[in-house]
Write a protein that holds these residues in place. Structure first.
Motif: not given
Length: 428
Positions: A205-212
């Motif tokens: 939950t603490n990780s970055q949102i990945h690009p598409a």
């Protein structure tokens, strides 16, 4: 007088917090909250007194099945019943039913302080110490519980927002009820629950949102259908249940994270993403049983109540955290879907429901009366979440009504445990 006020009243007459970073979402309306000052009606006083009695008498975690801890649902049951129209007698009966399984507070091994409170995250033995610590902070902040709540949720190393979906989403759900009840006691319980439920999921939950990427989708249902057909999960778990979480993340961590990243979080409007995940959670709960054998999974039901809690919490959090919270809700739904062995999702089971003149009054009556039998807490919580989600998504009211009617009339008991005789339409 016991009144309902919009949540902006909690943040000042303008409805805007002082910090420009914390502006409210303009497209997701604030929930109505229960203003519990100076109650005059019996049921209003009953709600306040029972919430406080639970707060002082019962721990937030208590002994459960095997190594798993159970969570105190008393505020959830009382708030849901109250909002569904329960009178003071029904509220007392619900409290007495829930009270039977709860445990008294136990002393912690030591106190928790401002310098070491992060050292004991995830250790349920420190729940009393955490509650005392958070309530000391409450006094220090002149009883501004919203400031205390948001400070610990959003600031510093290991912010507790990272553990909202831990413990089967109960910290998030408790957080939502604290907002709706406008209750500092329930808010401090939510912080305590978040601190003591902190586990390995916080890593994700603490990780970055990945690009598409080329495999990205804006349809979470499509992704779950891919998960169901993925042979890499075949034969991995013997039976549905929470015990599968360690197996799944030990053997298929990379695959799970990849599926989580396939949802194009940044490519969907915030309000649309919340609606998609809310509808998905209800669809999984109500359409994954075997045709002709309606059964309902307790663990999947938490995806429904966690989705509604997200709808409650999201508007008061900093805008910069909105997509992360929704990504974490998606991760939670995906995770629960996997632990319950990837049941077949059949939306047509809701579409084919005939209302036959039944409306939301029928659903509400089932939720709090149910043929003279005290309602199951989770049953009541789910029906309340369905009803109030329909108020937000009025353009899709018929879907929510059909799903609620189906669940209200077909539910008999929960399945989804490793020892359950019945199963959903699961994958081998």
């Amino acid at each position: 007088m016991f009144q309902f006020n919009m949540l902006q009243q909690l943040f000042g007459s303008t409805g805007k917090p002082a910090s420009p970073e914390s502006h409210l979402s303009s497209n997701i309306p604030l929930v109505e909250t229960i203003q519990i000052d100076y109650p005059q009606k019996k049921r209003d006083r009953a709600l306040i007194h029972l919430l406080r009695l639970n707060h002082h008498s019962h721990s937030v975690l208590y002994s459960g099945y095997k190594e798993f801890k159970l969570h105190n649902h008393c505020p959830h049951a009382l708030c849901s019943a109250y909002l569904l129209g329960a009178d003071e007698q029904q509220l007392h009966e619900i409290y007495e039913q829930v009270d039977k399984e709860l445990e008294s507070w136990k002393d912690s091994p030591c106190e928790v302080t401002e310098t070491d409170w992060r050292d004991y995250l995830g250790d349920h033995r420190y729940q009393r110490a955490y509650l005392d610590f958070f309530e000391d902070e409450l006094v220090r902040q002149c009883y501004d519980w919203k400031k205390v709540l948001l400070d610990f949720m959003m600031q510093g190393e290991k912010p507790l927002v990272n553990s909202l979906i831990c413990g089967l989403g109960h910290p998030l759900i408790h957080f939502g009820y604290a907002i709706e009840l406008n209750s500092r006691e329930v808010a401090m319980e939510a912080l305590t629950m978040a601190a003591t439920s902190y586990d390995f999921l916080s890593k994700y939950t603490n990780s970055q949102i990945h690009p598409a990427t080329d495999t990205s989708s804006t349809n979470p249902l499509d992704i779950l259908n891919r998960v169901r057909e993925d042979i890499r999960f075949d034969g991995l778990c013997d039976a549905p249940g929470q015990h599968n979480q360690s197996i799944l993340f030990k053997d298929r961590e990379d695959v799970i994270v990849d599926y989580c990243n396939q949802l194009n979080i940044n490519g969907i409007a915030i309000e649309t993403l919340l609606e998609l995940l809310t509808k998905l959670s209800l669809t999984i709960l109500t359409t994954t049983h075997k045709p002709g054998n309606p059964q309902y999974d307790l663990f999947i039901c938490h995806a429904v109540t966690a989705s509604y809690a997200t709808r409650t919490v999201l508007p008061i959090l900093p805008a910069s955290s909105h997509r992360t919270l929704l990504r974490n809700l998606w991760f939670f739904i995906l995770f629960v879907y996997l632990t319950q062995k990837r049941p077949s999702i059949k939306p047509e089971l809701v579409e084919q429901v005939q209302t036959k003149g039944r409306g939301w009054e029928h659903v509400t009556n089932k939720a709090i009366v149910n043929d003279g039998i005290l309602p199951d807490t989770h049953y009541m919580k789910v029906l309340r979440a369905m009803r109030d989600s329909a108020k937000l998504y009025k353009h899709d009211d018929l879907f929510y009504l059909k799903a609620a009617l189906k669940f209200a009339d077909e539910y008999e008991d929960w399945i989804g445990f490793e020892y359950s005789e019945e199963t959903l339409d699961i994958k081998a």
